[in-house]
Design a protein around this motif. Structure first.
Motif, PDB file in Angstrom:
ATOM      1  N   UNK A 122       0.945  -0.968  -0.125  1.00  0.00           N
ATOM      2  CA  UNK A 122       0.152  -0.070  -0.055  1.00  0.00           C
ATOM      3  C   UNK A 122       0.881   1.368   0.070  1.00  0.00           C
ATOM      4  N   UNK A 123       2.103   1.154   0.539  1.00  0.00           N
ATOM      5  CA  UNK A 123       2.991   2.232   0.416  1.00  0.00           C
ATOM      6  C   UNK A 123       3.325   2.539  -1.032  1.00  0.00           C
TER       7      UNK A 123
ATOM      8  N   UNK B   3      -7.044   2.181  -2.617  1.00  0.00           N
ATOM      9  CA  UNK B   3      -8.207   2.705  -3.886  1.00  0.00           C
ATOM     10  C   UNK B   3      -9.266   3.562  -2.981  1.00  0.00           C
ATOM     11  N   UNK B   4      -9.546   4.603  -3.850  1.00  0.00           N
ATOM     12  CA  UNK B   4     -10.803   5.290  -3.330  1.00  0.00           C
ATOM     13  C   UNK B   4     -12.126   5.052  -3.157  1.00  0.00           C
ATOM     14  N   UNK B   5     -12.956   5.234  -2.353  1.00  0.00           N
ATOM     15  CA  UNK B   5     -14.164   4.863  -2.081  1.00  0.00           C
ATOM     16  C   UNK B   5     -14.982   5.523  -3.034  1.00  0.00           C
TER      17      UNK B   5
END
Length: 530
Positions: free
Chosen positions: A16-17, A22-24
């Motif tokens: 994740x870094x 992912x955006x909601x």
């Protein structure tokens, strides 16, 4: 994950870094509102995405805006003034009196006599086309015949002018089943078969080009028809009129033949010259020598149409009898009445029946009109576009477009429109016409795009793209789908053309992701082929 052609498999894992989270959906909408002032979310009132995601679509829309501005700034062509309406003819005499007692009479309107010689004149090299036929020979089978019958509207069938007054008009062959026995007209002199098609007629002089090798320096040979070459009297004791048929090239006559009956139709091929006469005779000559191949054939009625193709002769008489002869084997292939036919048909030798091409006028009135229009067709395109050529001559397309349309539900109209287009595609496939097939397939794509039928578009696109699996696991249906062409049309080229229809559509935003999906696969296949 990635796989190469040599079978090497690679797996790459990101944290994740490195790649982020992912955006909601709410965060995505808020970001779009901040950047573009619009939300990417769709709701019941707006089924189409509001943001252009595809750069090619954005470029295309900018080009359309530029073209629209250019067209708007151009000079407008003034429309012509509407024609002055004409007053209706007076069908009775009107008498009035002036103030001083004088009579003033308005005479009744007397229409011109129908069938006058001036209205029946035609061009030198043309035969009236109330019916049209194309043929294809397959092995030793009967040649395939396509027929378009068009009857004149609002006028009774034509009769022999030499007979007694015509009988009552028989019922239309399209509204009632054909009679079980031959219809005849009894007169005090002879018995005449009822005519349902107009008799063909040539002008006094006609020149028909004989097909074959063409040269820039030498003009092509011609079959020359000269009716009333020597006018005479047909009464007893008098000299009959003579009518001349000859072959000519550069004002040099190769051969000449004379007839005592007026020539009504004529046709020529590289081997054969054929012509019919007013006395119901058919003459077949060798085009090189002018010698008769057979004695004159007696037809059942006067000729309405004559067609010659290679060694096959087709005659359609005024009593709607279609006869086909094979000159090579000197035998009759077909002779039957086509009184029951009213649109465009093709004869299927194996089924021994006529197949309807296209649709009748009543069906055309209930489908969406924008999907029934035919492309323009020049007479020279009849061979390449047989379906279009035939349908241009049928009543379903030659009639007025300003007709009342029955009120039906939208769902029924959509279903009938799809059925109509599928009927056209089936007819084009049977005729093996790639031009007609491509035209109606494009109509089908446009119809599906406008109605937003993504699932049906995927079925067509998947077939054009072909299966994406190894050939060893393909079943029979998938093998057919894997063929690179359909009716001489390259599938990949068709797919690329049909995908562009999505970009040109008004609802392109709704299907832009479908476009991107198949465009990516199409480009990937092109790279693999390199």
């Amino acid at each position: 994950m990635a796989v190469s052609k040599d079978g090497t498999l690679a797996f790459i894992s990101f944290s994740t870094d490195e790649i982020g989270c992912p955006l909601s959906e709410d965060e995505t909408n808020n970001l779009h509102m901040k950047l573009y002032g619009k939300s990417a979310q769709t709701n019941a009132s707006s089924v189409n995405p509001t943001i252009i995601e595809n750069p090619e679509l954005l470029r295309l829309r900018e080009e359309e805006k530029t073209r629209a501005k250019t067209a708007a700034s151009s000079e407008q062509i003034p429309r012509p003034a509407p024609p002055t309406p004409q007053r209706a003819p007076i069908n009775k005499q009107i008498e009035t009196r002036t103030a001083d007692g004088k009579r003033r009479i308005t005479p009744m309107f007397i229409p011109p006599i129908e069938g006058s010689e001036s209205s029946e004149k035609q061009s030198e090299s043309q035969v009236p086309t109330s019916a049209c036929i194309g043929m294809k020979r397959k092995h030793e089978e009967m040649p395939q015949a396509c027929l378009a019958v068009k009857r004149k509207r609002g006028r009774p069938p034509l009769y022999d002018r030499s007979a007694a007054p015509p009988p009552p008009r028989p019922p239309s062959p399209l509204a009632a089943p054909p009679p079980t026995s031959t219809q005849v007209v009894k007169t005090t002199q002879h018995v005449e078969v009822v005519s349902v098609l107009p008799e063909a007629s040539l002008s006094k002089s006609a020149r028909i080009q004989i097909p074959g090798e063409t040269s820039v320096d030498i003009p092509p040979p011609l079959l020359v028809v000269e009716n009333d070459y020597r006018a005479g009297s047909s009464h007893s004791g008098g000299t009959p009129s003579l009518h001349r048929v000859s072959k000519m090239q550069v004002n040099v006559v190769s051969w000449v033949t004379f007839l005592t009956s007026r020539v009504t139709t004529a046709a020529a091929t590289v081997t054969t010259a054929a012509f019919t006469c007013h006395d119901k005779s058919l003459h077949i000559l060798d085009i090189k020598t002018g010698e008769m191949i057979l004695p004159p054939l007696k037809l059942q009625g006067r000729s309405s149409q004559l067609f010659v193709h290679e060694n096959t002769i087709i005659v359609l008489t005024t009593d709607a009898t279609l006869t086909i002869w094979d000159l090579e084997n000197k035998k009759r292939i077909l002779s039957e009445s086509i009184r029951h036919l009213g649109e465009a048909f093709t004869r299927c030798p194996k089924l021994e029946t006529w197949l309807l091409l296209g649709e009748c006028a009543s069906v055309r009135r209930v489908v969406q009109p924008e999907y029934t229009m035919l492309p323009p067709c020049h007479p020279a395109d009849a061979t390449a576009k047989p379906l279009t050529s035939l349908l241009h001559q049928t009543a379903a397309y030659s009639g007025s477009s300003r007709v009342s349309r029955p009120v039906i539900s939208d769902d029924a109209r959509l279903s009938l429109t799809e059925v109509f287009i599928n009927r056209m595609l089936t007819s084009a496939q049977y005729l093996k016409s790639s031009h007609d097939y491509k035209y109606w397939m494009k109509r089908k794509i446009q119809f599906f795009i406008k109605e937003g039928l993504e699932k049906k578009l995927r079925v067509i696109f998947d077939d054009l793209l072909g299966p994406n699996v190894s050939s060893s696991t393909l079943d029979q249906a998938e093998c057919r789908s894997n063929l690179p062409k359909i009716l001489d049309c390259d599938k990949k080229s068709l797919l690329e053309e049909f995908l562009r229809e999505i970009l040109l559509a008004k609802n392109s935003l709704q299907l832009q992701r479908l476009y991107a999906e198949y465009k990516e696969q199409l480009d990937a296949n092109a790279v693999d082929m390199i």
